[in-house]
Design an enzyme around this catalytic site. Structure first.
Site, mmCIF file in Angstrom:
data_model
loop_
_atom_site.group_PDB
_atom_site.id
_atom_site.type_symbol
_atom_site.label_atom_id
_atom_site.label_comp_id
_atom_site.label_asym_id
_atom_site.label_seq_id
_atom_site.Cartn_x
_atom_site.Cartn_y
_atom_site.Cartn_z
ATOM 1 N N CYS A 375 80.545 61.335 55.078
ATOM 2 C CA CYS A 375 80.715 61.371 56.525
ATOM 3 C C CYS A 375 81.530 62.563 56.982
ATOM 4 O O CYS A 375 82.626 62.409 57.526
ATOM 5 C CB CYS A 375 81.352 60.075 56.987
ATOM 6 S SG CYS A 375 80.269 58.692 56.677
ATOM 7 N N PHE A 376 81.012 63.761 56.718
ATOM 8 C CA PHE A 376 81.510 64.941 57.417
ATOM 9 C C PHE A 376 80.346 65.912 57.483
ATOM 10 O O PHE A 376 79.480 65.921 56.605
ATOM 11 C CB PHE A 376 82.762 65.540 56.774
ATOM 12 C CG PHE A 376 82.572 66.143 55.414
ATOM 13 C CD1 PHE A 376 82.481 65.352 54.288
ATOM 14 C CD2 PHE A 376 82.480 67.525 55.265
ATOM 15 C CE1 PHE A 376 82.304 65.925 53.034
ATOM 16 C CE2 PHE A 376 82.305 68.094 54.012
ATOM 17 C CZ PHE A 376 82.211 67.294 52.903
#
Ligand SMILES: *Cc1c(COP(=O)(O)O)cnc(C)c1O
Length: 459
Positions: A375-376
């Site tokens: 999640c980036f």
């Protein structure tokens, strides 16, 4: 040849369920157990080409044998940090390669693999007294990093005799390669005694004359991005210093030169360049005296022995477009290709498109991003890469990941370490797999994340 073995292994891994189908994988939960008891199959798995590793070990050994002739001999060690897996260290030991370790953990792995102390070298910039004491007790070669560490060795040597060969690491300060983070021989590198600093060379010579038991010089000049010529200059600098010290001592006090590792790897194709043979020939041309039999040599190659022999397979979970750019969302990202994700210019990896059965996809190429599961937004294995358009359920194949990738995973988002399987291919094309490492389970993850202390902060 290596690539056709890889294609056969990818097909076989998918056919035998080592990789879960898209949409079904629940890592850590009971699922279809993969062969070789590696636990439930996940949506990402790593493969190691056993014959490829053996071929690289043989090529390294042959390359140095060809230029050294009959002399004091060469000990090739493998830099454990490049692939810290016990079965891999055992495979390399079986192929005649020892271990270069740089932490108590790496030493434990080498010992578990059965690498004898006489074929183990300890290098690290921050060895504690306890680590030094253990190494000396075991008879493992130690290269001190600095004068303070030499003072600790003084005390240990005074306390009792040791069979451990002892040396000092020097930094010839020859300059950087193209990647700052892996350039070990810059003017201000953290490693070794900086030879060109004011007074340092004299201090090194004096340190040897004062310590008759100090018999080795160590330098590690190369790494990814460092040209071979610069590596050979590092070897020349160590050799010239050894000659100077031995002349001052009036005897061959330094009997072994440890040249480090650092042969760069080609990540752009299946070609294995530069070769260990090319490097050995360059050494012979640049520093002939190094190879004339008066010095025993130690090498510590990591990446060049393993990188080309590892492959990651990951399912494409979803595909989408964003701002017109097609994106394949896969299960391989920063947790397995950490350097590539954080420094994509320095560490590009190939990504190969295979279909859901693991067959290479052919046909029209489309510029697309291949994203990982983290999640980036920077978690991309490849950005703007031309590939046959990936579809949900496809397998992305990431070759050249045998070193510093799946074997050194990064725990971001609590993404589990994937299983690693070794493979061999028989003459008739039959692929056999052996478990090298199980996938990390949810239970492992909980234990390693303090689940036993769940109440610790609210009590
Ligand atoms: C990392 C390292 C190696 C291995 O480097 P590669 O680039 O993987 O060949 C060898 N020796 C030392 C001291 C190292 O730190």
């Amino acid at each position: 040849m290596a690539s056709s073995r890889r294609d056969l292994a990818v097909r076989a891994a998918v056919a035998r369920g080592l990789l879960a189908p898209a949409g079904t994988a629940e890592p850590g939960s009971p699922g279809p157990a993969s062969p070789g008891s590696a636990g439930p199959a996940g949506p990402v798995v790593a493969l190691l080409d056993v014959d490829g590793v053996r071929a690289s070990a043989a090529a390294l050994t042959g390359a140095f044998a060809a230029v050294t002739g009959a002399g004091a001999g060469t000990l090739h060690t493998f830099a454990v940090k490049a692939c810290p897996l016990v079965p891999v260290l055992r495979l390399l030991a079986d192929a005649g390669i020892g271990a270069e370790v740089a932490s108590p953990g790496e030493l434990a792995l080498a010992r578990a693999a059965g690498v004898p102390p006489s074929r183990t070298v300890l290098d690290s910039p921050a060895k504690t007294r306890a680590e030094l004491r253990e190494a000396l007790a075991l008879g493992i070669a130690v290269n001190a990093d600095n004068f303070q560490e030499l003072a600790r060795l003084d005390a240990l040597v005074a306390a009792g005799p040791t069979a451990a060969p002892l040396g000092l690491r020097v930094n010839p300060q020859l300059g950087a390669g193209s990647i700052g983070a892996t350039s070990t021989a810059t003017a201000t590198s953290k490693f070794g005694v900086a030879l060109r600093d004011e007074g340092a060379r004299d201090a090194v010579v004096r340190a040897f004359l004062d310590r008759p038991w100090l018999t080795r010089l160590h330098t590690h000049t190369g790494s990814q991005g460092v040209p071979l010529a610069l590596m050979a200059e590092g070897a020349r600098a160590a050799y010239e210093l050894a000659e100077e010290i031995n002349a001052e001592a009036g005897r061959p006090q330094i009997d072994t030169l440890d040249l480090g590792g650092g042969l760069p790897v080609n990540f752009a194709s299946d070609e294995e360049t530069p070769t260990h043979a090319a490097y050995a020939r360059l050494l012979a041309g640049t520093v002939p005296g190094l190879l004339d039999g008066r010095y025993r040599l130690v090498t510590e190659f990591g990446r060049s022995l393993l990188a080309k022999h590892g492959t990651v397979l990951a399912r494409v979970e979803y595909t989408k477009t964003s701002g017109g750019r097609p994106i394949a969302v896969t299960h391989a990202g920063v947790q397995l290709a950490t350097r590539t994700v954080y420094a994509p210019e320095a560490w590009p990896l190939r990504v190969l498109a295979h279909d859901a059965e693991g067959r290479p996809r052919t046909g029209g190429e489309v510029v697309q991003d291949v994203a990982g599961p983290a999640c980036f937004s920077g978690d991309l294995l490849a950005a703007g890469r031309s590939l046959p358009l990936l579809r949900p359920g496809d397998v992305v194949v990431v070759p050249d990941t045998g070193a510093y990738a799946f074997a050194t995973p990064y725990a971001y988002n609590s993404l589990p370490r994937p299983a690693v399987h070794g493979f061999t291919v028989a003459d008739d094309g039959t692929v056999s797999f052996a478990t090298v490492r199980e996938a990390q389970t949810t239970e492992d993850l909980l234990r390693e994340s303090g689940a036993a202390h769940a109440d610790a902060l609210v009590r």
